[in-house]
Design a protein around this motif. Structure first.
Motif, short mmCIF file in Angstrom:
data_model
loop_
_atom_site.label_atom_id
_atom_site.label_comp_id
_atom_site.label_asym_id
_atom_site.label_seq_id
_atom_site.Cartn_x
_atom_site.Cartn_y
_atom_site.Cartn_z
N GLN A 6 36.54 54.79 41.31
CA GLN A 6 37.08 54.65 39.96
C GLN A 6 36.27 53.65 39.16
OE1 GLN A 6 41.45 54.44 39.56
NE2 GLN A 6 41.55 54.23 41.78
N SER A 7 36.20 53.89 37.87
CA SER A 7 35.61 52.91 36.95
C SER A 7 36.42 52.94 35.66
CB SER A 7 34.14 53.24 36.66
OG SER A 7 34.02 54.49 36.00
N VAL A 23 39.75 55.89 32.50
CA VAL A 23 39.50 55.70 33.92
C VAL A 23 38.72 56.91 34.41
CG1 VAL A 23 40.48 55.37 36.21
CG2 VAL A 23 41.60 54.34 34.23
N ARG A 24 37.49 56.67 34.84
CA ARG A 24 36.63 57.75 35.33
C ARG A 24 36.72 57.84 36.84
NH1 ARG A 24 34.33 55.13 31.15
NH2 ARG A 24 33.76 56.39 29.31
N LEU A 25 37.02 59.02 37.33
CA LEU A 25 37.15 59.26 38.76
C LEU A 25 35.98 60.10 39.25
CD1 LEU A 25 40.90 60.41 38.67
CD2 LEU A 25 40.04 58.08 38.97
N LEU A 30 47.87 56.70 41.65
CA LEU A 30 47.10 57.92 41.55
C LEU A 30 47.14 58.63 42.90
CD1 LEU A 30 44.87 59.33 39.60
CD2 LEU A 30 43.25 58.23 41.14
N LEU A 63 45.77 53.13 40.06
CA LEU A 63 44.87 53.60 39.02
C LEU A 63 44.03 52.45 38.47
CD1 LEU A 63 44.02 56.05 37.27
CD2 LEU A 63 45.69 55.26 35.57
N GLY A 64 42.73 52.64 38.44
CA GLY A 64 41.83 51.64 37.91
C GLY A 64 41.43 50.58 38.91
#
Length: 467
Positions: free
Chosen positions: A245-246, A253-255, A339, A381-382
């Protein structure tokens, strides 16, 4: 000759006879339809790999994991999210419908010599599930609302979110709001008449390097002699999902992940919430589906037919997918967001003897085996990857169907009903994943309602399937 159509009474009688298994349902099938009888013995094996990306690596033996000589393994762990490798086994034989005691020899690579016992479960006075005080249908709904977003992308799409108010929504509005898909139960479950593993006699765990590839032998009172089969690499434990994650919940939030060799499809959802400035409760749901489906029941095994259909409907992500973005700011106010992700693995169906090619010859299998696989991940998440976190193993090479005198069974035929209720599943997810923002009671209430009202049964069995 009287050519008038049958009366409504006659039609109703025929319909009810078919539903209830009466004489109309027992008639000899037409010559073009083969007589298919249920197997004398049915074995189900559910195989799961669970991981928590971003969490520190667990020491050997934590939670009973990684210790082949002992542990606190329990039947049903394939449906949980605790990190590790798990297998649930269920055996049923028509010769001992109340349940039998059996044993299953596993290959040496599984690390559980000399095999595992299969036992009918010890029934307790109080079964698993919410207590009377936690019954979601008996709780007063809080003041607040649920927001549903869907689709991978950095920006919220036009027409989103869908919103429903806790206090004003009628049951039918909840159902229309969720429109959730749910696979039909067709695997290893705890129901009367089944012999299970793990059980009170054997709670051993699989080590991190355990493998299921090899030969299996199943024996027991009422089990046909010669129940032997082999599993290839396609039915081995799937690798852990290396989910990275970023970004932060306040932004995008990019997975990303490394596609797994045996994955048939992927699905991701997230749930979070908290309180607004005026004290109202707000829950936010998001899924990777291209259509408005929260996927509360999709982090579970699904049949090949379901996977193919849901890929076509753009509910699931294609097996070549390696990235997805959670839209900007939809969880910005959440006090805790979890998530969940699943990679659906291959399913194997075997039966002996093989199905006759001539439809005039009845098929009466002695035994059948169904093996299902999946890999799941759960994370905050994150959350950034933790130092020393678990590394995903290299994807296993696809394997072929084991050789022998077996043939594909009827993969569209589910076992008898008796799976855990959608309300229980929804309550568990609602309570566990958003407890920080809502508390267990609210999470269970909302989760239970979503589970009970949002799921819809899929994959109706064909008429020839045994009931």
């Amino acid at each position: 000759m009287n050519s008038s159509p049958p009366s409504r009474t006659v039609l109703s009688a025929i319909a009810w006879a078919a539903v209830l298994g009466g004489p109309a349902a027992a008639q000899t099938p037409p010559p073009s339809q083969q007589v298919v009888k249920p197997p004398i013995a049915q074995l189900w094996m559910d195989v799961a790999t669970h991981s928590m990306p971003g969490m520190p690596a667990l020491p050997t033996g934590a939670f009973g994991l990684g210790a082949a000589g002992g542990g606190n393994n329990a039947f049903g762990n394939t449906r949980g999210m605790m990190p590790g490798r798990y297998v649930d086994i269920a055996l049923h034989t028509q010769r001992k419908p109340a349940g039998t005691e059996g044993a299953q020899v596993l290959p040496a690579a599984a690390g559980l010599p000399p095999g595992v016992p299969l036992l009918p479960p010890q029934r307790e006075a109080s079964r698993l599930g919410a207590s009377a005080g936690d019954d979601p249908t008996q709780m007063e709904m809080p003041r607040g609302r649920v927001l549903l977003y869907w689709g991978c992308g950095e920006e919220v799409r036009p027409g989103q979110p869908r919103v429903v108010d806790f206090s004003r929504a009628k049951p039918e509005e909840w159902g229309q709001f969720m429109q959730g898909r749910a696979p039909r139960e067709r695997g290893a479950v705890d129901r009367p008449g089944n012999a299970l593993w793990p059980n009170e006699r054997d709670r051993r765990n699989f080590a991190a390097d355990a493998s299921l590839v090899g030969e299996y032998v199943v024996t027991g009172d009422g089990v046909p002699a010669g129940l032997k089969f082999a599993l290839g690499q396609a039915q081995d434990f799937m690798p852990a999902l290396a989910l990275a994650q970023s970004g932060s919940p306040a932004d995008v939030v990019r997975l990303s992940w490394q596609p797994l060799a045996n994955a048939q499809a992927y699905f991701i959802n997230a749930m979070g919430g908290g309180e607004t400035a005026d004290g109202a409760t707000e829950m936010v749901l998001w899924s990777s589906a291209e259509v408005p489906d929260p996927g509360m029941a999709l982090i579970d095994y699904a049949s090949p037919a379901n996977v193919a259909q849901w890929l076509k409907e753009r509910v699931l992500l294609a097996p070549t997918t390696s990235a997805c973005a959670v839209p900007k700011g939809i969880f910005a106010k959440a006090q805790g967001t979890m998530l969940r992700m699943i990679a659906y693995g291959p399913e194997l169906n075997l039966a002996h003897p093989p199905r006759p090619a001539d439809v005039k010859i009845a098929w009466e299998p002695e035994w059948a085996v169904r093996v299902r696989t999946k890999s799941t991940a759960m994370a905050q998440l994150g959350a950034a990857p933790a130092r020393g976190g678990a590394r995903a193993t290299a994807p296993a090479a696809p394997g072929g169907t084991p050789a022998g005198t077996t043939t594909a069974a009827r993969p569209d035929c589910p076992p008898p009903s008796g799976s855990p209720s959608a309300a229980q599943a929804g309550a568990e997810v609602g309570g566990a994943t958003v407890g920080g923002g809502f508390g267990r009671a609210l999470g269970s209430a909302v989760g239970g309602l979503l589970g009970a009202l949002g799921g819809k049964s899929e994959e109706k069995p064909p008429p020839e399937c045994p009931r």
